[in-house]
Design an enzyme around this catalytic site. Structure first.
Site: not given
Lengths: 484, 95, 482
Positions: A76, A151, A175
């Site tokens: 990420k 997210s 997330s």
């Protein structure tokens, strides 16, 4: 080989059936071929990946490979990676090449994994749809009109589309679990304090936690083995022994009690989603687990509590993005104030600014007690609810989200509607518990995940339960390509 | 607790954000929707509840007083917008 | 109208740790800009603080040194505001639960009286960096080496009523922190900085007047001058029928000018809240126990001991016990020479004069405690007179000999104690001053005491100071009065 799990790839690499360079190249080819549409990567590090793959093959030849050596992963884009751009999906960090490495990515580096690139996300991890990215929305590989969740939407989409063997994600209010659920993969948010946050760009410090996003529970266990553990650079990371998370995967579930919070199955839950969850629970009964209704009476309050605490922490965590020492600085600032205001206003996206304003307001004189302090009190009530529930059961199960992935654009103009869809995940972060999502079927062509919540530091039980479920079902084997 | 346009500007200024005048009303209305959502908390009596800042009842670990960070200025300033003589440059600071 | 001044102080003392409060970067003074600012100090994205154990220990020692309660559960808070020398956009500090609770510092004033100044609390926090105001193409340069240096901020009650008390308090505090070894006390380098809150009120009035805060005074002299100036200003304003505006003021020690700091455009709203990156620091009894065992003798105890052990006056003992190095110098010299009173007189006289004149710290004094003791031994055994001793001291200070004996030998300063030689010298003086002798003899006995001084002076002059003054006196009396 790209369609295989990490454990299968690891065996093939060990057996010499494939090299890491070949495996890495096959992923890079797929990224080139498919990611133009999906947009799951912000940065693809082709050259670095191949160099790392080559080094991994050499390490294996030298006889000191680990389980993850040579496995291609995606990270990420909020983990700082030395020499590689780290953007947090924000314009304010569009030019930011971190001068140091996060603990998590460093651990993967040391294990000999290959970094394919940095994945797209909601800007500063603020969002549930991955539409809040300076680099554009990510599409759900199962249905490109749908959001992948957020997210960690880029990581979820990349793993689901087999653009990476596994990926890292972070979970502040769902997330990891919610995008894993929406993309039909396995995602684990460990207990707060299990994994170091050093070098992970903070959204809300007391809630953020990094975890693995993979195709199988076994893969999640393998990745967690590498990620977890003490870090002298993070005060909130616990100095506590890390068990071998793969050791108990096959334990019997006989005698375990599953708690179903009645508040997880009330109004607002899509009936088809509910059915998939109930079917999954029935599967656990077949595996010998007992099922019991439990209650989390303050669940509804997790939304207001979270949407005060997280923005409050974020509002000050993001003060360092001021244009002075790194990141975006506006052109020709007239004075200091102008530099601050223009750099930040140009650099941050709408949702980030919104949360900074809400958080600043919640901490400001005259409102602190009514908002911030109150939210922290409710946070305790929510944790106490879980503690009581865990006196009656070993694992709590329920949905991750009220519906399958919604359409891109559907809620982007209505933050409140977006926030409300986080109802089943937020409380887990407020209480600091480990939570997991495992694939549990498809509704209208979009995946649905089962959420499992465990006691503090009891990731092993979650992984054990998830693995046993995956031995009996094949939801986790479904892919956007086989389903079509 | 509703927030008006001038209060929004005040809060934005504290956070060093600027909101265009023609955006203030729309921003205020969105923020008010969010505040309405969070105001649900006010219905709960929490008078005897200790606020919880951390999810774990853990205490701070202390670090030995030993220098572990060497000079790494060049690399640390490689991402800086303006540097001269090892200093970060910013618009004039007036005291 | 009679005015009463009310003063409260806030003192920032940099703790003498090797590393920053939240990072492992060095705190050494004077490094090249930003070479001691690591990723954590720069507030780069993703970095996290970890608390320095020694900063906690030093703050606790301060608390123990002023008889304060130590808070067992410590919480760090974020104080939020934007400023270029504050990299994270917040200062990590303490608010509700400071590490050191209420305590007190007792001061001795010039007239020998003592006064207790209550300490409200002392808390731990991080220092900010520095903005350099030289011009860089119209911009300012930021050096963050100092950012993250541990500080204790010590806050007094408004118990101080004039600049003398303020300075005595500041010196006492300086003495406490340097004795404890928790701060190097180097005020010129900013290791201790004083903020002075001043208000005046008509004598007898109960409520306090509006106060101003003069910030960042880094010498006792400046502090004294700034207080005088501000008190006078406030009284002028009030006597002219004006009112005091609550404001922050800056005093420039070089020019002696004071001014109001550009008023902030709005009242700050610091949005304090517990720092979520740090957990509560819990201080166990075992840690307190250990630190109590490491406490040095504090200035007050040392002073009391100096009074009882060496029979010093309160005022002299206060000064000699006030500073670790001074106290050590005194004790060494007193023990070696066996005459504490004489050592005390010399230290408060010649030694202190020479140190001040040359702006030298006692630790760097060219005349060591041993040398002073040797010098005093020669006074005591009548080898030299007190006046000659001053010359020997000066020579030692200038490096003209390895010890007093060496200087006395080289310069031939040995005292003349031969009665015959002194008598001859005195006879010559009396012959040369026949008129004065006549006057003396004509004067009533009660006036003679003073008049004999003239002959003593002449005789000493004739001996180039080397004659034993006691003997000169004695012989003169005998001859004149016969």
């Amino acid at each position: 080989m790209y369609d295989k799990s990490i454990s299968e790839q690891s065996r093939a690499l060990a057996a010499g059936e494939i090299s890491s360079v070949e495996l890495t190249q096959s992923y890079l080819d797929r990224i080139k071929q498919l990611d133009g549409d999906l947009n799951s990567f912000i940065t693809v590090t082709d050259e670095l990946a191949l160099a790392q793959a080559k080094a991994a093959d050499e390490r294996r030849a030298a006889g000191n490979a680990e389980a993850l050596t040579g496995i291609p992963l995606a990270h990420k884009d909020l983990f700082c990676t030395e020499g590689v751009k780290t953007t947090c999906a924000s314009k304010i960090l569009d030019n930011f090449v971190a001068p140091y490495e996060s603990t998590v990515t460093n651990k993967f580096k040391n294990a000999g994994t290959v970094m394919l690139g940095k994945t797209n996300m909601d800007e500063f991890a603020m969002g549930s749809s991955n539409e809040n990215s300076h680099y554009g929305a990510v599409k759900n590989p199962w249905d490109q009109t749908a959001i992948p969740g957020g997210s960690s939407g880029g990581s979820a989409a990349a793993v689901a589309a087999q653009l990476a063997a596994g990926a890292t994600g972070t979970d502040t209010g769902g997330s990891i679990r919610q995008p894993a659920s929406h993309c039909g993969i396995t995602g684990l948010k460990p207990t707060y304090g299990r994994v170091s946050r050093y070098g992970m760009i903070a959204y809300a410090s007391s809630l953020d936690q990094a975890g693995p996003m993979t195709r199988t529970a076994e893969d999640a266990a393998i990745m967690l083995n590498t990620m977890a553990g003490f870090d002298r650079r993070d005060s909130t990371c616990m100095d506590r022994e890390v068990p071998d998370y793969t050791a108990n995967l096959n334990d019997s579930l006989e005698g375990k009690t599953i708690g179903l919070p009645k508040e997880y199955f009330s109004t607002g839950l899509d009936s088809e989603v509910e059915q998939r969850i109930r079917d999954a629970v029935a599967e656990y009964e077949k595996l010998g687990a007992k099922v019991k209704e439990v209650s989390l009476p303050n669940l509804q309050l997790s939304i207001p509590s979270y949407y005060v605490i997280a923005p409050a922490e974020a509002s000050t965590n993001l003060s360092r993005f001021d244009g002075a020492r790194f990141g975006h600085r506006c052109d020709n600032p007239e004075d200091l104030m102008d530099m601050y205001k223009r750099s930040r206003s140009e650099g941050f996206g709408e949702e980030v600014k919104r949360r900074i304003i809400v958080g600043t307001y919640a901490l400001s004189a005259g409102y602190y007690d009514a908002y911030y302090n109150k939210a922290q009190q409710i946070r305790r009530l929510i944790r106490d609810d879980f503690m009581s529930a865990f006196e009656q059961c070993d694992i709590i199960m329920g949905p991750n989200a009220p519906t399958p992935a919604f359409n891109i654009g559907e809620k982007s103009d209505d933050p409140v509607a977006m926030y409300l869809s986080d109802i089943y995940t937020l409380s887990v972060n407020l209480a600091g518990l480990p939570g997991m999502s495992v694939p549990a079927g498809i509704v209208n062509g979009r995946p649905v995940g089962l959420q499992m919540i465990g006691r503090h530091f009891d990731e092993s039980t979650l992984l054990n339960a998830a693995h046993r479920f995956q031995q009996e079902t094949d939801f986790h084997l479904a892919t956007p390509f086989t389903a079509a | 607790m509703a927030i008006d346009a001038s209060e929004i500007q005040k809060v934005a200024h504290l956070a060093r954000l600027s909101i265009d005048d023609n955006q203030v009303d729309a921003t205020a209305s969105t923020i008010n929707n969010i505040l309405e959502l969070v105001d649900q908390m006010q219905s709960v009596d929490t008078s005897n509840v200790e606020p919880m800042a951390h999810p774990l009842d853990a205490t701070q670990r202390l670090r030995e007083d030993k220098v572990t960070e060497e000079n790494n200025r060049k690399q640390l300033q490689s991402c800086a917008p303006a540097v001269e003589d090892g200093l970060f440059l910013v618009p004039k600071v007036i005291e | 109208m009679m005015w009463e001044t009310v003063i409260g102080l806030e003192i920032h003392a940099q703790l003498a740790t090797k590393t920053k409060i939240f990072s492992g970067a060095s705190t050494a003074f004077g490094a090249e800009p930003n070479t001691q600012a690591c990723a954590v100090d720069l507030g780069l994205p993703g970095v996290l603080p970890v608390v320095n154990e020694e900063a906690i220990n030093m703050a606790i020692k301060f608390g123990l040194g002023i008889d304060a309660e130590i808070n067992k559960v410590n919480v760090f808070e974020r104080k939020n505001y934007f400023y270029p020398d504050l990299p994270k956009g917040y200062q990590t500090t303490q608010l509700d639960k400071p590490i050191v609770g209420a305590g007190h510092v007792d001061i001795t004033l010039a007239d020998g009286s003592t006064k207790t100044v209550r300490i409200h609390h002392a808390h731990l926090e991080e220092d900010a960096g520095k903005s350099l105001h030289e011009d860089y193409h119209g911009m300012s340069g930021i050096d963050l080496n100092r950012a993250g240096t541990p500080l204790i901020e010590i806050v007094t009650e408004p118990d101080i009523n004039n600049s003398e008390e303020a300075v005595a308090f500041a010196k006492k505090l300086h003495s406490i922190v340097t004795t404890l070894g928790i701060c190097d006390g180097n005020m010129a380098q900013g290791s201790m900085r004083f903020d002075v809150n001043i208000s005046v009120r008509p004598k007898g009035q109960k409520e306090l007047g509006t106060r101003t805060e003069t910030k960042n005074l880094n010498s006792f002299k400046f502090m004294e001058a700034a207080i005088h100036k501000e008190v006078a200003r406030q009284i002028d304003v009030l006597e002219d029928g004006g009112r005091i505006v609550q404001e922050t003021r800056l005093y420039n020690g070089d020019t002696g000018e004071a001014r109001s700091m550009r008023s902030k455009e709005e009242a700050n709203d610091y949005r304090y809240f517990p720092c979520p990156d740090l957990l509560p620091v819990v201080i166990e009894e075992s840690r307190l126990e250990k630190l109590r065992g490491e406490m040095p003798e504090m200035p007050d105890a040392k002073k009391a001991r100096f009074v009882s052990e060496y029979s010093l006056s309160e005022v002299d003992a206060e000064i000699l016990a006030g500073n670790q190095a001074t106290a050590a110098f005194f004790e060494t010299a007193a023990k070696t020479s066996g005459d504490a009173k004489l050592v005390s007189n010399w230290m408060l006289g010649e030694v202190s004069k020479a140190l001040n004149a040359n702006d030298t710290a006692i630790a760097d004094s060219p005349v060591t405690a041993e040398m002073l003791a040797g010098l005093i031994a020669r006074i005591k055994d009548n080898t030299i007179s007190g006046n000659i001793a001053k010359k020997v001291f000066e020579a030692l200070w200038n490096g003209e000999g390895k010890d007093a004996d060496d200087v006395i030998e080289k310069k031939g300063l040995k005292q003349v104690t031969d009665t015959g030689a002194i008598e001859t010298m005195i006879d010559e003086v009396l012959t040369a001053n026949a008129q004065q002798v006549e006057n003396y003899r004509a004067a009533p006995p009660e006036k003679r005491g003073k008049m004999i001084g003239f002959f003593v002076g002449q005789a000493m002059k004739a001996s180039k100071g080397k004659a034993n003054p006691g003997m000169v006196n004695q012989i003169l009396k005998k001859k004149l009065d016969s």
